[in-house]
Motif scaffolding. Structure first.
Motif, PDB file in Angstrom:
ATOM      1  N   TRP A 121     -56.424  -9.573  23.190  1.00  0.00           N
ATOM      2  CA  TRP A 121     -54.909 -10.280  23.245  1.00  0.00           C
ATOM      3  C   TRP A 121     -55.750 -11.227  23.450  1.00  0.00           C
ATOM      4  CZ3 TRP A 121     -49.659 -11.922  23.142  1.00  0.00           C
ATOM      5  CH2 TRP A 121     -48.875 -11.334  23.247  1.00  0.00           C
ATOM      6  N   SER A 133     -59.002 -10.043  18.316  1.00  0.00           N
ATOM      7  CA  SER A 133     -57.308  -9.789  17.464  1.00  0.00           C
ATOM      8  C   SER A 133     -57.134  -8.417  16.943  1.00  0.00           C
ATOM      9  CB  SER A 133     -56.627 -11.183  17.047  1.00  0.00           C
ATOM     10  OG  SER A 133     -56.717 -11.511  16.250  1.00  0.00           O
ATOM     11  N   ARG A 156     -50.820 -11.518  19.190  1.00  0.00           N
ATOM     12  CA  ARG A 156     -51.994 -11.560  20.161  1.00  0.00           C
ATOM     13  C   ARG A 156     -52.482 -12.160  20.326  1.00  0.00           C
ATOM     14  NH1 ARG A 156     -51.696  -5.683  17.955  1.00  0.00           N
ATOM     15  NH2 ARG A 156     -53.833  -6.260  16.619  1.00  0.00           N
TER      16      ARG A 156
END
Length: 231
Positions: free
Chosen positions: A78, A73, A101
């Protein structure tokens, strides 16, 4: 039928072996994305990270899961959490996960597998607690999706043909005195068993450490040496 035609129709075991070797070599040369993990874990995994197209099993959610999500991340990937309603965003952030994210699907119900497949289209690392038994055929179809999209799956529980399993053992909390004080860290043994390196590998870790993140345990002799060097 000529002998040549018979040979073509029924390849010899040696020819099959050679073809398999060439296929395996081609697969090994195929470009793959590897998501970084904390330095304390990299030496335990075959690729020194989380390989895209692969699934990894964890015996529990929590600090270890957060540690595996934190590096991807922070690198811009993501991440998704499916079927893990007990996971807290505050704890994830303290462990280093970038919440901007991170997508949460806490209760996907019976459609958890479809949710994971959909997230794999757009996310780098997806963590899931399966809502039921996983058929090998379903796992194979999802593996193809993960490979195509360069995504990685972290499974809290069992999964067919997982790349590696990570198990946390022998926890020891620190920080509490004789009935008073605050917990400041947890020391554990992390053992990794891989399909490609079947002999288990283990390391002693702080999971989490005082700052909420993963760290390696420094052996007493090493710690003394560092203090002398500083002095």
């Amino acid at each position: 039928m000529s002998s040549r035609a018979a040979t073509a129709a029924s390849p010899s075991p040696e020819l099959i072996r050679q073809l398999r070797a060439r296929t395996d070599a081609a697969v090994d040369r195929a470009p793959q994305r590897v998501f970084a993990v904390p330095s304390g874990l990299s030496g335990l995994l075959p690729d020194a990270g989380l390989r895209s197209g692969s699934a990894y099993t964890l015996d529990t959610a929590g600090a270890l899961l957060f540690a595996l999500l934190a590096e991807p991340s922070r690198a811009g990937a993501w991440c998704g959490l499916v079927g893990l309603p007990e996971v807290g965003a505050e704890a994830a952030a303290q462990a280093g996960v970038v919440l901007d994210r991170l997508a949460l699907v806490p209760r996907p119900g019976d459609r958890w597998l479809a949710v994971v497949a959909a997230l794999a289209e757009v996310m780098g690392v997806i963590a899931v607690r399966p809502g039921g038994a996983v058929r090998p055929a379903d796992a194979a179809r999802l593996a193809a999706r993960l490979w195509d999209r360069e995504a990685t799956l972290l499974v809290v529980g069992e999964w067919p043909r997982a790349e590696a399993s990570l198990r946390v053992e022998a926890p020891h909390w620190s920080g509490v005195g004789a009935g008073h004080g605050y917990l400041t860290g947890r020391e554990v043994s992390l053992t990794v068993t891989s399909r490609r390196v079947p002999r288990p590998r283990s390391v002693r870790l702080l999971l989490p450490g005082p700052d909420g993140r993963l760290d390696t345990v420094v052996p007493p002799a090493t710690a003394v040496g560092r203090l002398k060097a500083v002095g």
